[in-house]
Design an enzyme around this catalytic site. Sequence first.
Site, short mmCIF file in Angstrom:
data_model
loop_
_atom_site.label_atom_id
_atom_site.label_comp_id
_atom_site.label_asym_id
_atom_site.label_seq_id
_atom_site.Cartn_x
_atom_site.Cartn_y
_atom_site.Cartn_z
N LYS A 43 88.69 11.48 58.80
CA LYS A 43 89.82 10.61 58.43
C LYS A 43 89.34 9.36 57.72
CE LYS A 43 91.97 9.82 62.36
NZ LYS A 43 92.99 9.61 63.41
N LYS A 45 87.68 7.00 58.98
CA LYS A 45 87.93 5.84 59.86
C LYS A 45 86.69 5.60 60.71
CE LYS A 45 92.50 4.55 61.19
NZ LYS A 45 93.53 4.52 62.23
N1 C2G Z 1 100.90 2.38 65.09
C1 C2G Z 1 102.08 1.63 65.15
N2 C2G Z 1 102.04 0.34 64.81
C2 C2G Z 1 100.87 -0.27 64.42
C3 C2G Z 1 99.68 0.49 64.38
C4 C2G Z 1 99.72 1.83 64.72
O1 C2G Z 1 103.15 2.16 65.49
N3 C2G Z 1 100.88 -1.59 64.09
C5 C2G Z 1 100.97 3.80 65.46
C6 C2G Z 1 100.58 4.72 64.30
O2 C2G Z 1 101.69 4.92 63.43
C7 C2G Z 1 100.18 6.00 65.03
C8 C2G Z 1 99.61 5.45 66.36
O3 C2G Z 1 100.05 4.08 66.48
O4 C2G Z 1 101.34 6.79 65.32
C9 C2G Z 1 98.09 5.48 66.38
O5 C2G Z 1 97.62 4.76 65.26
P1 C2G Z 1 96.13 5.05 64.74
O6 C2G Z 1 95.18 4.98 65.88
O7 C2G Z 1 95.89 4.23 63.52
O8 C2G Z 1 96.26 6.59 64.33
P2 C2G Z 1 95.93 7.26 62.92
O9 C2G Z 1 94.58 6.87 62.48
O10 C2G Z 1 97.09 7.02 62.06
O11 C2G Z 1 95.79 8.82 63.33
O12 C2G Z 1 96.70 13.45 63.31
C10 C2G Z 1 97.26 12.15 63.28
C11 C2G Z 1 96.18 11.10 63.16
O13 C2G Z 1 95.18 11.28 64.16
C12 C2G Z 1 96.81 9.72 63.27
#
Ligand code: C2G
Length: 133
Positions: A43, A45
Amino acid sequence: MKIITYGTFDLIHAGHIHLLRRAKAMGDHLTVGISTDEFNQEKKKQAYHSFEHRKLILESIRYVDFVIPEYSWEQKVSDIKKYNIDIFVMGDDWKGKFDNLQDYCGVIYLPRTNGISSSTIKQNAFLKNRQKF
Ligand code: C2G
């Protein structure tokens, strides 16, 4: 109703908690697929905390009932079947990206919490650190 969501959940913050709270409120059981360190590389990340550390923290959150590793994009359909999931939930930064799962369960995108993200936290920490010298 069984709910599932996925993410890296690094440097847990209010945005994650609001997402998890709302997801759990849709049913009575929430499973979270937490990205492994290897999948995070896919990803593009770089998590601050290791998988084990992020998993431990996630398992301590009252809204989370079960945590599984997320190691690929493709595992969602088999997870939904394996765990009898009724609703798949993600923040709306992913809106539309997982609509294919509608053949297997409900798909709901929730509004993200504005103004906070793990990367902002890391940047601010770095800047504060730099100002000291
Ligand atoms: N999120 C949120 N508000 C934020 C930050 C994150 O609602 N300010 C939500 C994201 O939309 C996601 C969840 O928290 O639904 C987890 O965020 P991340 O850890 O950044 O996940 P991500 O890297 O987007 O991975 O297969 C799906 C992926 O693994 C998603």
